[in-house]
Design an enzyme around this catalytic site. Sequence first.
Site, PDB file in Angstrom:
ATOM      1  N   MET A  54      29.180  33.824  22.223  1.00 55.72           N
ATOM      2  CA  MET A  54      29.095  32.417  21.864  1.00 55.72           C
ATOM      3  C   MET A  54      27.945  32.188  20.889  1.00 55.72           C
ATOM      4  SD  MET A  54      30.316  30.108  25.071  1.00 55.72           S
ATOM      5  CE  MET A  54      28.849  30.267  26.067  1.00 55.72           C
ATOM      6  N   HIS A  58      21.370  38.534  20.983  1.00 56.40           N
ATOM      7  CA  HIS A  58      20.110  39.184  21.321  1.00 56.40           C
ATOM      8  C   HIS A  58      20.374  40.660  21.543  1.00 56.40           C
ATOM      9  CE1 HIS A  58      21.732  38.963  25.371  1.00 56.40           C
ATOM     10  NE2 HIS A  58      21.738  37.653  25.324  1.00 56.40           N
ATOM     11  N   HIS A  61      23.578  41.728  23.374  1.00 52.84           N
ATOM     12  CA  HIS A  61      24.787  41.773  22.555  1.00 52.84           C
ATOM     13  C   HIS A  61      24.787  43.003  21.644  1.00 52.84           C
ATOM     14  CE1 HIS A  61      24.356  37.298  23.272  1.00 52.84           C
ATOM     15  NE2 HIS A  61      25.585  37.513  23.681  1.00 52.84           N
ATOM     16  N   VAL A 201      21.328  44.513  30.153  1.00 56.07           N
ATOM     17  CA  VAL A 201      20.141  44.834  29.362  1.00 56.07           C
ATOM     18  C   VAL A 201      19.029  43.879  29.785  1.00 56.07           C
ATOM     19  CG1 VAL A 201      19.170  45.016  27.038  1.00 56.07           C
ATOM     20  CG2 VAL A 201      21.566  45.620  27.449  1.00 56.07           C
ATOM     21  N   MET A 209      18.499  39.820  29.947  1.00 61.22           N
ATOM     22  CA  MET A 209      18.598  39.146  28.656  1.00 61.22           C
ATOM     23  C   MET A 209      19.720  38.117  28.690  1.00 61.22           C
ATOM     24  SD  MET A 209      17.841  41.914  25.688  1.00 61.22           S
ATOM     25  CE  MET A 209      16.195  42.640  25.561  1.00 61.22           C
TER      26      MET A 209
END
Length: 317
Positions: A54, A58, A61, A201, A209
Amino acid sequence: MTDTTAPTVTHPVTGPGTPPGSPPVTPVVARTREELREARSALDDGDVAVVMTMGALHEGHATLIHQARKAHRHVVVTIFLNPLQFGPKEDLSRYPRTFDADLEICTAAGVDLVFAPTPDVVYPEGDPGVRVSAGPLGDVLEGQSRPGHFDGMLTVVGKLMHLTRCSAAYFGQKDAQQLLLIRRMCRDLDFPVQVVAVPTVREADGLAMSSRNTYLTASDRETALCLSAALQAGAAAAAEGPSAVRRAARAVLVREPLALVDYLVLVHPDTLEDVPEWYRGEALLAVAGRVGTTRLIDNLPVLVGPGGGALETFTQS
């Protein structure tokens, strides 16, 4: 806030044959169905993985993209802020929009194609009259706090799978209930897509995250660390059985009164039902709560019983 109406980029699509040391090539950016169809046709085989986002990308991703890139010839990233996933009390306008920075991450990670449509492109007739239902699994945990959220999520995931014509889709373990429901949708509705889980992560301090972390103040962030700490404490007690897991995790949370816990559960990874005391095997330890004005979720796959402890992802698909 970054403008999300940047012009379409028309650089050539990269591939695994790009010479080592070559500068990153900016991905093709498609904003309409026609642009997507044309760019997708340039990816000349069926080995295409998609990473759905979306926006507000960060390192989490980026990790999904890197994992997809290792296993597949082509990678498509979708950047779409899906209005169907937001409830009436959730502020869609507050969600961070950082397209230029997102494109830089995609470029550095070797993405071939970015699909960044507006809602009228994805839903040309407005809110769709027919949606994918998450069923009973969508009514518990996050679904209980966010009614209709998972129906909206599955509807857009299904549409994006069709539009990108992907052979595989990569999702983070952090959104465990979402991951379970997408797998069930693909299995139950015969989507020819491999769904791949990538371990959560985390920041150096253990915080998972999330794009929502940008909402946290410095003091909120310190408070938020109790969520991941509770999961680690629970996992450390996994060898002793379910009650020990729940007790150890809860003990961490009660020491942080500024975190308003929504739920802390130890459930079966396929049914999301609480595991009984006699249970031995893989389980999902999940927590959700509000820190300041921000609602956060986190989870940890654990092996319960002798030799138990934290897992990165579940062994069963």
